[in-house]
Design an enzyme around this catalytic site. Structure first.
Site, PDB file in Angstrom:
ATOM      1  N   HIS A   1       0.825  -1.201   0.000  1.00 49.43           N
ATOM      2  CA  HIS A   1       0.000   0.000   0.000  1.00 49.43           C
ATOM      3  C   HIS A   1       0.862   1.254   0.000  1.00 49.43           C
ATOM      4  O   HIS A   1       2.054   1.213   0.286  1.00 49.43           O
ATOM      5  CB  HIS A   1      -0.989   0.020   1.184  1.00 49.43           C
ATOM      6  CG  HIS A   1      -0.394  -0.310   2.516  1.00 49.43           C
ATOM      7  ND1 HIS A   1      -0.585  -1.519   3.144  1.00 49.43           N
ATOM      8  CD2 HIS A   1       0.375   0.409   3.350  1.00 49.43           C
ATOM      9  CE1 HIS A   1       0.050  -1.522   4.302  1.00 49.43           C
ATOM     10  NE2 HIS A   1       0.635  -0.370   4.457  1.00 49.43           N
TER      11      HIS A   1
ATOM     12  N   ARG B   1      -1.320  11.393   4.243  1.00 46.02           N
ATOM     13  CA  ARG B   1      -2.133  12.041   5.268  1.00 46.02           C
ATOM     14  C   ARG B   1      -3.220  12.905   4.628  1.00 46.02           C
ATOM     15  O   ARG B   1      -2.981  13.565   3.609  1.00 46.02           O
ATOM     16  CB  ARG B   1      -1.242  12.888   6.176  1.00 46.02           C
ATOM     17  CG  ARG B   1      -0.127  12.073   6.826  1.00 46.02           C
ATOM     18  CD  ARG B   1       0.902  12.960   7.540  1.00 46.02           C
ATOM     19  NE  ARG B   1       1.976  12.152   8.139  1.00 46.02           N
ATOM     20  CZ  ARG B   1       3.128  11.877   7.557  1.00 46.02           C
ATOM     21  NH1 ARG B   1       3.372  12.353   6.341  1.00 46.02           N
ATOM     22  NH2 ARG B   1       4.034  11.139   8.166  1.00 46.02           N
TER      23      ARG B   1
ATOM     24  N   GLU C   1      -3.592   3.695   2.013  1.00 49.84           N
ATOM     25  CA  GLU C   1      -3.814   3.839   3.445  1.00 49.84           C
ATOM     26  C   GLU C   1      -3.845   5.328   3.758  1.00 49.84           C
ATOM     27  O   GLU C   1      -2.843   6.027   3.608  1.00 49.84           O
ATOM     28  CB  GLU C   1      -2.709   3.153   4.255  1.00 49.84           C
ATOM     29  CG  GLU C   1      -2.871   3.345   5.760  1.00 49.84           C
ATOM     30  CD  GLU C   1      -1.742   2.735   6.576  1.00 49.84           C
ATOM     31  OE1 GLU C   1      -1.587   3.117   7.752  1.00 49.84           O
ATOM     32  OE2 GLU C   1      -1.002   1.885   6.025  1.00 49.84           O
TER      33      GLU C   1
ATOM     34  N   ASN D   1      -4.647  12.618  11.327  1.00 47.89           N
ATOM     35  CA  ASN D   1      -4.138  12.979  12.640  1.00 47.89           C
ATOM     36  C   ASN D   1      -5.095  13.985  13.273  1.00 47.89           C
ATOM     37  O   ASN D   1      -5.416  15.015  12.656  1.00 47.89           O
ATOM     38  CB  ASN D   1      -2.733  13.582  12.517  1.00 47.89           C
ATOM     39  CG  ASN D   1      -1.706  12.557  12.083  1.00 47.89           C
ATOM     40  OD1 ASN D   1      -1.411  11.607  12.783  1.00 47.89           O
ATOM     41  ND2 ASN D   1      -1.157  12.748  10.880  1.00 47.89           N
TER      42      ASN D   1
ATOM     43  N   HIS E   1       1.915  11.415  -8.555  1.00 49.51           N
ATOM     44  CA  HIS E   1       0.515  11.000  -8.627  1.00 49.51           C
ATOM     45  C   HIS E   1       0.381   9.522  -8.321  1.00 49.51           C
ATOM     46  O   HIS E   1       1.377   8.799  -8.225  1.00 49.51           O
ATOM     47  CB  HIS E   1      -0.066  11.307 -10.011  1.00 49.51           C
ATOM     48  CG  HIS E   1       0.601  10.544 -11.127  1.00 49.51           C
ATOM     49  ND1 HIS E   1       1.552  11.118 -11.949  1.00 49.51           N
ATOM     50  CD2 HIS E   1       0.495   9.259 -11.549  1.00 49.51           C
ATOM     51  CE1 HIS E   1       1.973  10.230 -12.823  1.00 49.51           C
ATOM     52  NE2 HIS E   1       1.351   9.076 -12.601  1.00 49.51           N
TER      53      HIS E   1
ATOM     54  N   GLU F   1      -3.781   9.924 -11.880  1.00 50.53           N
ATOM     55  CA  GLU F   1      -3.788   9.775 -13.330  1.00 50.53           C
ATOM     56  C   GLU F   1      -4.709   8.618 -13.685  1.00 50.53           C
ATOM     57  O   GLU F   1      -4.541   7.498 -13.193  1.00 50.53           O
ATOM     58  CB  GLU F   1      -2.383   9.492 -13.866  1.00 50.53           C
ATOM     59  CG  GLU F   1      -2.353   9.347 -15.387  1.00 50.53           C
ATOM     60  CD  GLU F   1      -0.968   9.021 -15.930  1.00 50.53           C
ATOM     61  OE1 GLU F   1      -0.782   9.086 -17.159  1.00 50.53           O
ATOM     62  OE2 GLU F   1      -0.074   8.671 -15.121  1.00 50.53           O
TER      63      GLU F   1
END
Length: 368
Positions: A109, A113, A160, A164, A178, A226
């Site tokens: 993965h 953030r 993922e 926060n 990208h 993209e």
């Protein structure tokens, strides 16, 4: 799950070494083991590789070495001459290369953030057709993770997202490029995204010099995607693009330290950039890493939004040593994560891009 810890959590470890008497060769343990963010103390690092009064260099990869190393304070001391030390290092690299190529690796993965997790999940599921695979809140450390993709994590690449608590905006910087998504009809996908209020930064159309139809969009946090028009594929999340300052150096690092294959390299002098596609399988059947070099640009602002890629491995300890041997920097020593006991190690490539290697068996257990 790979935890994203605030930078203040980590502290660099300063190691010192003093001069040794001839004919011993003294190698700083900070260089040999790689001090950096999250580094353990010297005794813990040495114990990871079962260092006692004397160890054969290369034992980790099952190769023979012509000399012995022993621990002396904060240094690894070799009782041999400089030429022998260089020969032994070469043998160790040979063994590491062989093991890296045999290791069972897969891109797991990509981690980044976001400022509003629910808003991003809604965009990815409604506009991009992803599924929310799992979500985990860690209130004691004030963050939440969400995993999204087009198939199960045990066989497909996913994203993922990390939220926060209280942080609603991040700087993406100029280095992250990208994420690529393969779709069967780019124009139809773009129309759906527009209807949902999404931002399209490049309308559907063929790539210059090619018949491949693409488009570019942005998610609510400004991350670019993209869209590539392809037939059915087992890996719709097909690319992660990062910009690098020395393409040949990066290719060599990812081949040797990460065991990736250079799928192809394409120069575009008209637009002053070169790309290299690297991965663990063919581009149409697996996720690949796209490295982009823009003529004359040797450094990029990485911001604080993009975090890392996660890669599966059969042995995080051997992986960490191979990364060191081929010029990478270990930022988290190999070992289990507190609480979930999944073994990981984290490192930086020559441009400072972070990757986390995750033990394959532990990762499978985490998904049960």
């Amino acid at each position: 799950m790979v935890r994203i810890l605030p930078m203040s959590t980590f502290r660099p470890l300063a190691l010192s070494s003093s001069a040794s008497a001839a004919p011993l060769v003294r190698i700083s343990s900070a260089r040999f083991f790689g001090a950096g963010d999250g580094a353990c103390n010297p005794s813990r690092r040495l114990s990871l590789f079962h260092l006692g009064s004397a160890i054969p260099q290369g034992k980790l990869f099952g190769v023979k070495a012509p000399k012995m190393l022993r621990v002396e304070g904060n240094a690894i001391v070799a009782a041999t001459g400089g030429s022998m030390a260089q020969a032994s290092t070469a043998i160790t690299q040979e063994g590491a290369l062989e093991w890296v190529k045999k290791d069972n690796r897969r891109l797991l993965h990509v981690v980044y953030r976001v400022g509003d997790l629910d808003k991003t999940i809604k965009f990815y599921t409604e506009c991009l057709g992803m599924k929310l695979l799992r979500k985990r809140d860690i209130p004691e450390e004030r963050y939440t993770n969400a995993f999204l993709g087009y198939g199960p994590e045990d066989s497909q690449f996913v994203v993922e997202l990390t939220y926060n608590y209280g942080v609603d905006k991040y700087d993406i910087g100029t280095g992250f490029g990208h994420i690529g998504i393969a779709v069967e009809d780019v124009a139809k996908t773009v129309d759906l995204i527009k209807a949902k209020g999404g931002k399209v930064t490049r309308e559907p159309g063929p790539v210059k010099g090619s018949n491949t139809v693409i488009a570019f969009i942005e998610d609510p946090d400004g991350y670019k995607f993209e869209l590539l028009e392809r037939g059915p594929t087992p890996e719709p999340l097909c690319q992660v693009m990062l910009r690098v300052g020395d393409l040949d150096r990066s290719i060599a690092f990812y081949e040797k330290a990460f065991g990736m294959e250079l799928l192809y390299k394409r120069d575009n002098p008209e637009y002053k950039y070169t790309i290299a596609m690297m991965g663990y399988g063919p581009e149409d059947k697996s996720t690949v890493l796209e490295l982009t070099y823009n003529y004359g640009v040797i450094e990029y602002d990485k911001g604080n939004a993009y975090a890392q890629m996660a890669i599966g491995t059969d042995d995080v300890y051997k992986t960490a040593e191979a990364v060191r041997l081929f010029g990478g920097k270990i930022t988290r020593e190999p070992g289990p994560l507190p609480g979930i006991n999944t073994k990981i190690t984290a490192c930086l490539d020559p441009d400072g891009w972070k990757s986390v290697f995750v033990d394959n068996i532990d990762f499978a257990k985490e998904l049960e």
